[in-house]
Design a protein around this motif. Sequence first.
Motif, PDB file in Angstrom:
ATOM      1  N   GLU A 117      10.148   5.546  -6.603  1.00  0.00           N
ATOM      2  CA  GLU A 117       9.515   6.463  -7.554  1.00  0.00           C
ATOM      3  C   GLU A 117       9.658   7.922  -7.107  1.00  0.00           C
ATOM      4  OE1 GLU A 117       5.516   5.077  -8.258  1.00  0.00           O
ATOM      5  OE2 GLU A 117       6.218   3.548  -9.675  1.00  0.00           O
ATOM      6  N   GLY A 118      10.866   8.255  -6.653  1.00  0.00           N
ATOM      7  CA  GLY A 118      11.181   9.632  -6.298  1.00  0.00           C
ATOM      8  C   GLY A 118      10.739  10.054  -4.912  1.00  0.00           C
ATOM      9  N   LYS A 119      10.107   9.147  -4.164  1.00  0.00           N
ATOM     10  CA  LYS A 119       9.635   9.484  -2.822  1.00  0.00           C
ATOM     11  C   LYS A 119      10.529   8.822  -1.786  1.00  0.00           C
ATOM     12  CE  LYS A 119       5.567   9.298   0.195  1.00  0.00           C
ATOM     13  NZ  LYS A 119       4.170   8.829   0.317  1.00  0.00           N
ATOM     14  N   GLU A 120      11.087   9.618  -0.901  1.00  0.00           N
ATOM     15  CA  GLU A 120      11.970   9.098   0.139  1.00  0.00           C
ATOM     16  C   GLU A 120      11.193   8.921   1.442  1.00  0.00           C
ATOM     17  OE1 GLU A 120      16.479  10.070   0.704  1.00  0.00           O
ATOM     18  OE2 GLU A 120      15.345  11.418   2.032  1.00  0.00           O
ATOM     19  N   GLU A 138      -9.734  -1.054  -5.147  1.00  0.00           N
ATOM     20  CA  GLU A 138     -10.151  -2.418  -5.495  1.00  0.00           C
ATOM     21  C   GLU A 138      -8.995  -3.411  -5.452  1.00  0.00           C
ATOM     22  OE1 GLU A 138     -12.557  -4.874  -9.006  1.00  0.00           O
ATOM     23  OE2 GLU A 138     -12.041  -2.754  -9.292  1.00  0.00           O
ATOM     24  N   ALA A 139      -7.832  -3.015  -5.965  1.00  0.00           N
ATOM     25  CA  ALA A 139      -6.701  -3.942  -6.042  1.00  0.00           C
ATOM     26  C   ALA A 139      -6.185  -4.331  -4.657  1.00  0.00           C
ATOM     27  CB  ALA A 139      -5.576  -3.323  -6.866  1.00  0.00           C
ATOM     28  N   THR A 140      -5.980  -3.343  -3.790  1.00  0.00           N
ATOM     29  CA  THR A 140      -5.451  -3.670  -2.458  1.00  0.00           C
ATOM     30  C   THR A 140      -6.518  -4.342  -1.591  1.00  0.00           C
ATOM     31  OG1 THR A 140      -5.848  -1.344  -1.874  1.00  0.00           O
ATOM     32  CG2 THR A 140      -3.574  -1.998  -2.328  1.00  0.00           C
ATOM     33  N   ARG A 141      -7.774  -3.961  -1.766  1.00  0.00           N
ATOM     34  CA  ARG A 141      -8.842  -4.638  -1.018  1.00  0.00           C
ATOM     35  C   ARG A 141      -8.910  -6.115  -1.402  1.00  0.00           C
ATOM     36  NH1 ARG A 141     -13.634  -3.182   1.710  1.00  0.00           N
ATOM     37  NH2 ARG A 141     -15.219  -4.817   1.677  1.00  0.00           N
ATOM     38  N   ASN A 142      -8.851  -6.390  -2.715  1.00  0.00           N
ATOM     39  CA  ASN A 142      -8.873  -7.779  -3.181  1.00  0.00           C
ATOM     40  C   ASN A 142      -7.654  -8.549  -2.673  1.00  0.00           C
ATOM     41  OD1 ASN A 142     -11.282  -7.502  -4.515  1.00  0.00           O
ATOM     42  ND2 ASN A 142     -10.363  -7.130  -6.528  1.00  0.00           N
ATOM     43  N   TYR A 143      -6.509  -7.864  -2.633  1.00  0.00           N
ATOM     44  CA  TYR A 143      -5.300  -8.517  -2.125  1.00  0.00           C
ATOM     45  C   TYR A 143      -5.504  -8.974  -0.681  1.00  0.00           C
ATOM     46  CZ  TYR A 143      -0.655  -9.257  -0.221  1.00  0.00           C
ATOM     47  OH  TYR A 143       0.414  -9.828   0.427  1.00  0.00           O
ATOM     48  N   ALA A 194       0.825  -1.206   0.000  1.00  0.00           N
ATOM     49  CA  ALA A 194       0.000   0.000   0.000  1.00  0.00           C
ATOM     50  C   ALA A 194       0.862   1.260   0.000  1.00  0.00           C
ATOM     51  CB  ALA A 194      -0.930  -0.010   1.206  1.00  0.00           C
ATOM     52  N   TYR A 195       1.892   1.280   0.859  1.00  0.00           N
ATOM     53  CA  TYR A 195       2.709   2.484   0.949  1.00  0.00           C
ATOM     54  C   TYR A 195       3.424   2.770  -0.360  1.00  0.00           C
ATOM     55  CZ  TYR A 195       5.873   6.061   2.555  1.00  0.00           C
ATOM     56  OH  TYR A 195       6.546   7.253   2.687  1.00  0.00           O
ATOM     57  N   LEU A 196       4.005   1.737  -0.971  1.00  0.00           N
ATOM     58  CA  LEU A 196       4.701   1.934  -2.244  1.00  0.00           C
ATOM     59  C   LEU A 196       3.735   2.278  -3.375  1.00  0.00           C
ATOM     60  CD1 LEU A 196       7.314  -0.978  -2.038  1.00  0.00           C
ATOM     61  CD2 LEU A 196       7.693   1.457  -1.572  1.00  0.00           C
ATOM     62  N   SER A 197       2.449   1.967  -3.177  1.00  0.00           N
ATOM     63  CA  SER A 197       1.426   2.333  -4.172  1.00  0.00           C
ATOM     64  C   SER A 197       0.976   3.778  -4.023  1.00  0.00           C
ATOM     65  CB  SER A 197       0.199   1.415  -4.030  1.00  0.00           C
ATOM     66  OG  SER A 197       0.528   0.076  -4.284  1.00  0.00           O
ATOM     67  N   GLY A 198       1.462   4.458  -2.980  1.00  0.00           N
ATOM     68  CA  GLY A 198       1.057   5.843  -2.749  1.00  0.00           C
ATOM     69  C   GLY A 198      -0.215   5.960  -1.941  1.00  0.00           C
ATOM     70  N   ILE A 199      -0.640   4.867  -1.276  1.00  0.00           N
ATOM     71  CA  ILE A 199      -1.838   4.871  -0.436  1.00  0.00           C
ATOM     72  C   ILE A 199      -1.391   5.054   1.011  1.00  0.00           C
ATOM     73  CG2 ILE A 199      -3.855   3.546   0.302  1.00  0.00           C
ATOM     74  CD1 ILE A 199      -3.611   1.966  -2.343  1.00  0.00           C
ATOM     75  N   ASP A 200      -1.831   6.120   1.652  1.00  0.00           N
ATOM     76  CA  ASP A 200      -1.275   6.432   2.975  1.00  0.00           C
ATOM     77  C   ASP A 200      -2.013   5.805   4.149  1.00  0.00           C
ATOM     78  OD1 ASP A 200      -3.492   8.052   2.604  1.00  0.00           O
ATOM     79  OD2 ASP A 200      -2.593   9.841   3.495  1.00  0.00           O
ATOM     80  N   THR A 201      -3.318   5.518   4.033  1.00  0.00           N
ATOM     81  CA  THR A 201      -4.055   4.976   5.178  1.00  0.00           C
ATOM     82  C   THR A 201      -4.692   3.625   4.841  1.00  0.00           C
ATOM     83  OG1 THR A 201      -6.209   5.968   4.668  1.00  0.00           O
ATOM     84  CG2 THR A 201      -4.625   7.327   5.889  1.00  0.00           C
ATOM     85  N   VAL A 202      -5.015   2.903   5.884  1.00  0.00           N
ATOM     86  CA  VAL A 202      -5.629   1.575   5.727  1.00  0.00           C
ATOM     87  C   VAL A 202      -6.993   1.696   5.065  1.00  0.00           C
ATOM     88  CG1 VAL A 202      -6.501  -0.442   6.972  1.00  0.00           C
ATOM     89  CG2 VAL A 202      -4.359   0.628   7.689  1.00  0.00           C
ATOM     90  N   ASN A 247       7.361  -2.499 -13.550  1.00  0.00           N
ATOM     91  CA  ASN A 247       6.020  -2.080 -13.961  1.00  0.00           C
ATOM     92  C   ASN A 247       5.225  -1.319 -12.899  1.00  0.00           C
ATOM     93  OD1 ASN A 247       6.124  -3.441 -16.581  1.00  0.00           O
ATOM     94  ND2 ASN A 247       6.075  -5.335 -15.380  1.00  0.00           N
ATOM     95  N   GLY A 248       5.788  -1.197 -11.713  1.00  0.00           N
ATOM     96  CA  GLY A 248       5.054  -0.520 -10.644  1.00  0.00           C
ATOM     97  C   GLY A 248       4.219  -1.495  -9.834  1.00  0.00           C
ATOM     98  N   VAL A 249       3.865  -1.074  -8.623  1.00  0.00           N
ATOM     99  CA  VAL A 249       3.151  -1.964  -7.702  1.00  0.00           C
ATOM    100  C   VAL A 249       1.775  -2.341  -8.250  1.00  0.00           C
ATOM    101  CG1 VAL A 249       2.242  -2.236  -5.363  1.00  0.00           C
ATOM    102  CG2 VAL A 249       4.348  -0.963  -5.734  1.00  0.00           C
ATOM    103  N   ALA A 250       1.034  -1.372  -8.744  1.00  0.00           N
ATOM    104  CA  ALA A 250      -0.338  -1.629  -9.196  1.00  0.00           C
ATOM    105  C   ALA A 250      -0.370  -2.666 -10.313  1.00  0.00           C
ATOM    106  CB  ALA A 250      -0.990  -0.330  -9.650  1.00  0.00           C
ATOM    107  N   ASN A 251       0.500  -2.503 -11.316  1.00  0.00           N
ATOM    108  CA  ASN A 251       0.521  -3.456 -12.426  1.00  0.00           C
ATOM    109  C   ASN A 251       1.003  -4.828 -11.978  1.00  0.00           C
ATOM    110  OD1 ASN A 251      -0.408  -1.639 -14.376  1.00  0.00           O
ATOM    111  ND2 ASN A 251       1.639  -0.820 -14.723  1.00  0.00           N
TER     112      ASN A 251
END
Length: 505
Positions: free
Chosen positions: A428-431, A322-327, A307-315, A488-492
Amino acid sequence: MNLSKDTLNDIKAVGLILPKEELFNLPEKVLQFGTGVLLRGLPDYFIDKANRNGLFNGRVAVVKSTSKGGTKEFDTQNSLYTICVRGIENGQPVEENIISSAISRVLTADQDWDAILEIASAPELNIIVSNTTEVGIQLVKESIAQKPPVSFPAKLLAVLYARYKALGSTAAADLAVIATELISDNGKKLEAIVLELATFNELEEVFKTWLSTHIRFCNSLVDRIVPGKPDAAALAKLEAALGYTDELIIMAEPYRLWAIEGDEKVSALLGLEGADQGVIVRPDIEIFKELKVRLLNGSHTLTSGIAYLSGIDTVTKAMNNEATRNYVKELMMREIVGAIPYDVAEAEAVAFANTVIDRFANPNIEHLWINITFQYTMKMKIRVLPVLLNYYKINNKVPSHIAFGFAAFLLFMKVARKEGNQYFGSYEGKEYLITDDEASYFYEVAQQSEADYVDLLLANAVLWGTDLSALDGFNRTVKENYNNILKNGVANALASIDQSLQVSK
């Protein structure tokens, strides 16, 4: 209008649960060490509910360890406070407001010690509850003749000794001591310290026999998110709706569990089981620990890097994706439920997993993924590895979602920069700051070889307690996921494991 016993009749908020007058006259049956929001939002919640249903018929005398901060808020409000339950239960939104009258008074140990010993000596007292944090259950060799002793176990021993002196070996002396501190075997550890302190204080052997006969020290597991007082904006909105101000108001999620290790005697002393399904007394509560650690904590841990690497900050935001919920759902239902290293019925595990989905999706609680990555490696070892190894033992194949979570963990832990004693990752440029005791080791491995990074880490039997690369196909799958995320990034990459599962169904 301020909340107090005198203003109760003037409160007209629709749907608000108010205490009846007769509840204020109930005897003090509980002595509680701790004023924190978890105790007020869980054990005291159950006691208040039981009182309203005519089941427990007792109130809670609360002990503050010191006078620091005072008891003014409790005194001004006659120890009344509002519990605002917000969240999701069985897929449906829950909104409930309760004015709790569970607490009778709040005493400070350094000013009201004689009054506390008087409560301890009363035959009406059935239960002592504690939540003094993990630091509270520590051995400090000191005299219990102090007023008061410094440490909690010494205070408790003094309380029990006063009870022994007052009631002797009568049935009225029987008492359950229930520890709720977040450590394993909390009650039994507390008991061991109390017995050692009894020896240090040279208390008579007959008292030690009395302890083993009349006092039941119980392990317990508490599980409820109680964020406490809402922020200023939310508080203003709540007070406008309720029609009064409350300095002690707390928020709580709908889910609640107080699992207590005890026999029929403990159940009888407690007298709360009929009040709410969340109060459970059993001779063995290990199953509740396993369900929580594997399904709730394990899912949190494995999803945090994704989730964090996907740019999603909260639970909550992850559960709205949809993708992280299904995961999360597939991880729990397909891999964790059937591999919990404990004898648990599948239906019970599935039911608990469904409560986890509701809890993660609660829009009223802001839980940051970056905070869940604190001591990430330790959490993976404690929460996830036993499930991974048991899954292999049962199925002898790669659990795809655990493998993906492992890949995201390794990528998150890859140290890009060191500054003093701090280690930073970058994606992806975020430290971001890596707060993990093993960060220095991950930094060393990252410096050695980019190509062998995953291989070196998974093969480290000292780090994991076993060579994870020896698990058939695990090293290969984790590495494929790791490279897929990089390319390809986390989402893909996450979508690709969902697609592969669809094909296999």
